[in-house]
Design a protein around this motif. Structure first.
Motif, PDB file in Angstrom:
ATOM      1  N   LYS A 222     -47.857  34.693  24.547  1.00 20.23           N
ATOM      2  CA  LYS A 222     -48.048  33.567  25.702  1.00 20.23           C
ATOM      3  C   LYS A 222     -46.980  32.588  25.518  1.00 20.23           C
ATOM      4  CE  LYS A 222     -52.868  33.996  25.788  1.00 20.23           C
ATOM      5  NZ  LYS A 222     -54.079  33.519  25.754  1.00 20.23           N
ATOM      6  N   LYS A 223     -46.306  32.563  24.520  1.00 19.95           N
ATOM      7  CA  LYS A 223     -45.269  31.322  23.902  1.00 19.95           C
ATOM      8  C   LYS A 223     -45.616  29.907  24.389  1.00 19.95           C
ATOM      9  CE  LYS A 223     -42.060  34.435  22.737  1.00 19.95           C
ATOM     10  NZ  LYS A 223     -42.428  34.966  21.346  1.00 19.95           N
ATOM     11  N   LYS A 224     -46.730  29.422  24.198  1.00 23.78           N
ATOM     12  CA  LYS A 224     -46.877  28.142  24.441  1.00 23.78           C
ATOM     13  C   LYS A 224     -46.492  27.399  23.563  1.00 23.78           C
ATOM     14  CE  LYS A 224     -51.545  28.978  26.649  1.00 23.78           C
ATOM     15  NZ  LYS A 224     -53.008  28.606  26.715  1.00 23.78           N
ATOM     16  N   GLU A 225     -46.168  26.011  23.764  1.00 22.18           N
ATOM     17  CA  GLU A 225     -45.774  24.909  22.704  1.00 22.18           C
ATOM     18  C   GLU A 225     -47.017  24.694  21.855  1.00 22.18           C
ATOM     19  OE1 GLU A 225     -42.947  22.700  21.240  1.00 22.18           O
ATOM     20  OE2 GLU A 225     -42.592  23.730  23.100  1.00 22.18           O
ATOM     21  N   ILE A 226     -46.991  25.018  20.338  1.00 23.01           N
ATOM     22  CA  ILE A 226     -47.947  24.364  19.614  1.00 23.01           C
ATOM     23  C   ILE A 226     -47.501  23.092  19.019  1.00 23.01           C
ATOM     24  CG2 ILE A 226     -49.050  25.274  17.462  1.00 23.01           C
ATOM     25  CD1 ILE A 226     -48.844  28.238  18.158  1.00 23.01           C
ATOM     26  N   MET A 227     -48.450  22.270  18.873  1.00 23.05           N
ATOM     27  CA  MET A 227     -48.299  21.023  18.154  1.00 23.05           C
ATOM     28  C   MET A 227     -49.102  20.650  17.271  1.00 23.05           C
ATOM     29  SD  MET A 227     -47.639  19.176  21.900  1.00 23.05           S
ATOM     30  CE  MET A 227     -48.904  19.620  22.352  1.00 23.05           C
ATOM     31  N   ILE A 228     -48.606  19.908  16.184  1.00 23.71           N
ATOM     32  CA  ILE A 228     -49.438  19.839  15.059  1.00 23.71           C
ATOM     33  C   ILE A 228     -49.658  18.386  15.107  1.00 23.71           C
ATOM     34  CG2 ILE A 228     -49.824  20.235  12.458  1.00 23.71           C
ATOM     35  CD1 ILE A 228     -49.459  22.759  14.076  1.00 23.71           C
TER      36      ILE A 228
ATOM     37  N   SER B  11     -50.595  26.078   0.994  1.00 26.33           N
ATOM     38  CA  SER B  11     -50.845  27.290   1.767  1.00 26.33           C
ATOM     39  C   SER B  11     -51.179  26.649   3.307  1.00 26.33           C
ATOM     40  CB  SER B  11     -52.133  27.966   1.337  1.00 26.33           C
ATOM     41  OG  SER B  11     -51.923  28.338  -0.139  1.00 26.33           O
ATOM     42  N   LEU B  12     -51.839  25.663   3.183  1.00 27.98           N
ATOM     43  CA  LEU B  12     -52.166  25.050   4.690  1.00 27.98           C
ATOM     44  C   LEU B  12     -50.992  24.489   5.218  1.00 27.98           C
ATOM     45  CD1 LEU B  12     -54.373  24.416   6.721  1.00 27.98           C
ATOM     46  CD2 LEU B  12     -55.030  22.442   5.321  1.00 27.98           C
ATOM     47  N   ILE B  13     -50.264  23.653   4.429  1.00 30.39           N
ATOM     48  CA  ILE B  13     -48.814  23.131   4.968  1.00 30.39           C
ATOM     49  C   ILE B  13     -47.956  24.032   5.377  1.00 30.39           C
ATOM     50  CG2 ILE B  13     -46.764  21.975   4.390  1.00 30.39           C
ATOM     51  CD1 ILE B  13     -48.458  20.131   2.322  1.00 30.39           C
ATOM     52  N   ALA B  14     -47.901  25.565   4.964  1.00 26.91           N
ATOM     53  CA  ALA B  14     -47.064  26.438   5.249  1.00 26.91           C
ATOM     54  C   ALA B  14     -47.501  26.913   6.475  1.00 26.91           C
ATOM     55  CB  ALA B  14     -47.185  27.487   4.060  1.00 26.91           C
ATOM     56  N   ALA B  15     -48.839  27.332   6.557  1.00 30.41           N
ATOM     57  CA  ALA B  15     -49.761  27.867   7.901  1.00 30.41           C
ATOM     58  C   ALA B  15     -49.217  26.808   8.863  1.00 30.41           C
ATOM     59  CB  ALA B  15     -50.977  28.145   7.522  1.00 30.41           C
ATOM     60  N   LEU B  16     -49.356  25.558   8.844  1.00 28.91           N
ATOM     61  CA  LEU B  16     -49.092  24.760   9.790  1.00 28.91           C
ATOM     62  C   LEU B  16     -47.708  24.711  10.403  1.00 28.91           C
ATOM     63  CD1 LEU B  16     -51.258  21.653   9.063  1.00 28.91           C
ATOM     64  CD2 LEU B  16     -51.682  23.207  10.709  1.00 28.91           C
ATOM     65  N   ASN B  17     -46.646  24.898   9.288  1.00 29.82           N
ATOM     66  CA  ASN B  17     -45.392  24.656   9.749  1.00 29.82           C
ATOM     67  C   ASN B  17     -44.926  25.860  10.226  1.00 29.82           C
ATOM     68  OD1 ASN B  17     -44.472  22.258   8.680  1.00 29.82           O
ATOM     69  ND2 ASN B  17     -44.349  22.790   6.714  1.00 29.82           N
ATOM     70  N   ALA B  18     -45.457  27.196   9.793  1.00 31.40           N
ATOM     71  CA  ALA B  18     -45.339  28.369  10.574  1.00 31.40           C
ATOM     72  C   ALA B  18     -45.745  28.604  11.849  1.00 31.40           C
ATOM     73  CB  ALA B  18     -46.186  29.582   9.523  1.00 31.40           C
ATOM     74  N   CYS B  19     -46.703  27.654  12.400  1.00 31.06           N
ATOM     75  CA  CYS B  19     -47.120  27.684  13.759  1.00 31.06           C
ATOM     76  C   CYS B  19     -45.852  27.161  14.661  1.00 31.06           C
ATOM     77  CB  CYS B  19     -48.155  26.717  13.988  1.00 31.06           C
ATOM     78  SG  CYS B  19     -49.652  27.292  13.415  1.00 31.06           S
ATOM     79  N   LYS B  20     -45.210  26.242  14.197  1.00 29.32           N
ATOM     80  CA  LYS B  20     -43.976  25.743  14.935  1.00 29.32           C
ATOM     81  C   LYS B  20     -42.811  26.702  14.947  1.00 29.32           C
ATOM     82  CE  LYS B  20     -44.206  21.796  12.367  1.00 29.32           C
ATOM     83  NZ  LYS B  20     -43.615  20.852  11.894  1.00 29.32           N
ATOM     84  N   ILE B  21     -42.929  27.762  14.209  1.00 31.14           N
ATOM     85  CA  ILE B  21     -41.796  28.685  14.143  1.00 31.14           C
ATOM     86  C   ILE B  21     -41.813  29.598  15.479  1.00 31.14           C
ATOM     87  CG2 ILE B  21     -40.016  30.162  12.974  1.00 31.14           C
ATOM     88  CD1 ILE B  21     -40.973  28.410  10.155  1.00 31.14           C
ATOM     89  N   LYS B  22     -40.923  29.735  16.298  1.00 27.64           N
ATOM     90  CA  LYS B  22     -41.131  30.490  17.358  1.00 27.64           C
ATOM     91  C   LYS B  22     -40.612  31.853  17.063  1.00 27.64           C
ATOM     92  CE  LYS B  22     -41.206  27.212  21.121  1.00 27.64           C
ATOM     93  NZ  LYS B  22     -40.727  26.026  20.820  1.00 27.64           N
TER      94      LYS B  22
END
Ligand code: SF4
Ligand code: SF4
Length: 217
Positions: free
Chosen positions: A48-54, A72-83
């Motif tokens: 879908k390639k939607k913009e993910i905002m944290i 782990s949580l920080i890494a998971a959230l940062n990973a969301c922003k990597i397209k």
């Protein structure tokens, strides 16, 4: 007003992930549930390639050493922003290595003393790494060949498979870091990738990542 710990708002063009810990300790159950949810969003969004905002009160730049659940949580959230999914794979791979280094080094699990670890104390040897020790030369441990990636007593390979290994002495202490209880490994790598990590020991991370990309669905 107290905010929800994890809230996800999805619209036509974007996904917003809100995480507020408000100085509370992050429980394992909560962490596992949120990691599962975050990975699901990332996978669904691959096409879908939607913009993910944290939106979070966590410091996403923090080099977390003391609290691996937060790491782990920080890494998971940062990973969301990597397209790019291969870039994301590498980011998570390195975060998982960091997690294991934190566990082993910060908690002094291997109890190094004069460069000799717990597992090799009975042989009084400095040379070699866990896997060489366990698998390659179990009958003549004194003749251990040095892994090409061991330089000045340190591993320069960032080999996740090796980092997930624990010798019998360490296991006797009750330490069990596995593909199941290291959340970044459990949730971010699929079954085929876990197998690949398991069998990619004595291997530089560049090679391991190349193999993992083949199964990066
Ligand atoms: S896991 Fe065991 S063999 Fe490997 S470094 Fe630690 S104590 Fe030594
Ligand atoms: S790749 Fe594995 S065996 Fe080689 S130095 Fe690193 S941890 Fe040791």
């Amino acid at each position: 007003m107290k905010k929800n710990y994890l809230k996800i708002n999805e619209s036509k063009d974007s996904i917003e992930i809100q995480v507020y810990l408000e100085n509370q300790e992050l429980e394992e159950k909560k962490l596992n549930a949120s990691m599962k949810q975050i990975v699901k969003i990332i996978k669904r969004n691959n096409r879908k390639k939607k913009e993910i905002m944290i939106d979070t009160d966590l410091d996403l730049e923090k080099d977390e050493k003391k609290d691996n659940k937060r790491l782990s949580l920080i890494a998971a959230l940062n990973a969301c922003k990597i397209k790019d999914k291969n870039e994301r794979l590498e980011y998570i791979y390195m975060a998982a290595c960091k997690y294991l280094d934190n566990e082993y080094i910060e908690k002094n699990i291997c109890e190094f003393c004069n460069d000799i670890c717990l597992g090799k104390q009975k042989y009084n040897i400095k040379n070699g790494c866990c896997h060489e020790f366990k698998l390659k030369n179990i009958f003549y441990p004194k003749n251990l060949p040095l892994c090409q990636y061991q330089k000045e007593g340190k591993c320069i390979a960032d080999c996740l498979g090796c980092k997930l290994f624990a010798c019998d002495e360490v296991r006797k202490k009750g330490v069990k870091l596995t593909y199941y209880n290291v959340p970044l490994v459990r949730y971010f790598f699929n079954f085929a990738q876990k197998i690949m990590i398991r069998f990619s020991v004595f291997t530089h991370k560049d090679t391991v990542l190349k193999r993992l990309r083949l199964f990066n669905f």
